[in-house]
Design an enzyme around this catalytic site. Structure first.
Site, mmCIF file in Angstrom:
data_model
loop_
_atom_site.group_PDB
_atom_site.id
_atom_site.type_symbol
_atom_site.label_atom_id
_atom_site.label_comp_id
_atom_site.label_asym_id
_atom_site.label_seq_id
_atom_site.Cartn_x
_atom_site.Cartn_y
_atom_site.Cartn_z
ATOM 1 N N ASP A 217 32.847 33.722 38.826
ATOM 2 C CA ASP A 217 32.041 34.878 39.226
ATOM 3 C C ASP A 217 32.680 35.533 40.447
ATOM 4 O O ASP A 217 33.111 34.843 41.383
ATOM 5 C CB ASP A 217 30.613 34.448 39.558
ATOM 6 C CG ASP A 217 29.696 35.648 39.776
ATOM 7 O OD1 ASP A 217 29.226 36.207 38.773
ATOM 8 O OD2 ASP A 217 29.471 36.014 40.947
ATOM 9 N N GLU A 260 30.131 40.553 35.933
ATOM 10 C CA GLU A 260 31.307 40.178 36.720
ATOM 11 C C GLU A 260 31.604 38.693 36.565
ATOM 12 O O GLU A 260 32.267 38.087 37.397
ATOM 13 C CB GLU A 260 31.102 40.523 38.203
ATOM 14 C CG GLU A 260 30.074 39.685 38.932
ATOM 15 C CD GLU A 260 28.648 40.218 38.823
ATOM 16 O OE1 GLU A 260 27.823 39.814 39.655
ATOM 17 O OE2 GLU A 260 28.364 41.030 37.917
#
Length: 346
Positions: A217, A260
């Site tokens: 992440d 993301e």
């Protein structure tokens, strides 16, 4: 067709290799078939040169010796053919007797031709016979020449269908691949990476080798979007995806798991190998700032790892959950770090 005794002997020679043969399999096959048809024509018509030519000039099949080049040049110099024709002796023909190739070298004396038509009936070329002595050309010979033209037409149709099928297959393959690729990041999308994970899990299980996952992440990505805008955020994601992929081996797969968030599938990798890959990813991202609107932005990632070495009975969904939990542990611990999922972790 009667072959005159005084016919000039001409040794058969192979046709020259044409430009583009190496790059187009269908064209190579078409040319091979045209050579066969020319050989058949020579046998059927007593050795007369058989010329296959096309109006648009895109499918010429040249000969390698002077006589044959002259035969093709002669056919190409004539007006477009609309119907079958035969001239037993060109020197007494009212129109063609003045042709340079008839009056002088190479002394062409006989010409017969039948048009080639496409599936719509339009004339696209011809099959022609050329010889250097006169010939009688009766009804049987005319029928044989028409049959030869049909063979050429069918071969052209077959090659056209093959080319269309190949083009459709390529297009379908491209469409299938595009449906599996994230359009922005040019890596596997969520559906594709999950499918790859399932395939690799089965394969690793059968081969008795480990399978590891890394969930990655990008830290503080929302702040990047809020500060610099979503287009700038997209640029960052594209560059991050490229950096992550550069840290992986060819047999490993990287996909976009969420906004993301990324999922790396590492078949055959034990926990230590997966840790090394994830740490390499973290260092690669942190090593070089991202330039946004002239501002050097320091980036970092957090990652969680799960492996079948520690969780041998886990399903793929359970492995992802383990890796995801380790990711959140990394974030809670301050981000910009990698944590391995271990038995006993909450």
């Amino acid at each position: 067709m009667t072959v005159p005794a005084e016919r000039r002997s001409q040794p058969a020679t192979a046709a020259d290799k044409l430009p583009g043969e190496e790059g187009c399999a269908s064209r190579v096959e078409l040319e091979r078939q045209m050579r066969r048809i020319r050989r058949i024509g020579r046998q059927l018509f007593g050795g007369a040169e058989c010329v296959v030519s096309f109006r648009d000039g895109c499918c010429e099949f040249p000969f390698s010796d002077i006589r044959k080049n002259a035969a093709e040049a002669f056919c190409a110099s004539l007006p477009p053919l609309e119907g079958a024709m035969a001239v037993p002796d060109l020197r007494i023909d009212a129109i063609l007797r003045g042709h340079p190739a008839v009056m002088g070298a190479p002394g062409i004396r006989f010409y017969a031709a039948h048009p080639l038509r496409n599936h719509e009936g339009a004339v696209i070329g011809s099959v022609s016979l050329v010889d250097y002595v006169p010939h009688a050309f009766g009804e049987e010979a005319r029928v044989l020449l028409a049959d030869l033209a049909v063979l050429v037409e069918r071969e052209l149709q077959l090659q056209s269908m093959n080319a269309l099928q190949i083009a459709l297959e390529k297009k379908n393959k491209s469409l299938r691949r595009r449906s599996l690729i994230d359009p922005l990041l040019k890596i596997w999308n969520r559906g594709a990476i999950m499918r790859i994970l399932g395939i690799e899990a089965d394969r690793c299980d059968k081969q008795g080798v480990p399978l590891s996952l890394v969930v990655v992440d990008l830290d503080f990505f929302k702040k990047i979007n809020d500060t610099y805008g979503h287009p700038a955020g997209d640029v960052v994601l594209v560059n991050i995806a490229a950096r992550l992929r550069s840290c992986m081996r060819p047999q490993e797969a990287l996909g976009r798991y969420g906004g993301e968030e990324f999922l790396a599938v590492l078949p055959g990798a034990c926990h230590e190998t997966a840790l090394a890959v994830a740490e390499r990813m973290r260092q690669t991202v942190a090593a070089q700032p991202e330039m946004l609107n002239g501002v050097a932005l320091n980036l970092s990632i957090s990652a969680g790892i799960a492996s079948t070495v520690q969780f041998p009975t886990a399903t793929t969904d359970e492995l992802i959950s383990r890796a995801d939990a380790a990711l959140y542990m990394a974030k809670d611990a301050g981000r910009n770090r990698v944590i391995r999922a271990m038995p006993g972790h909450a």
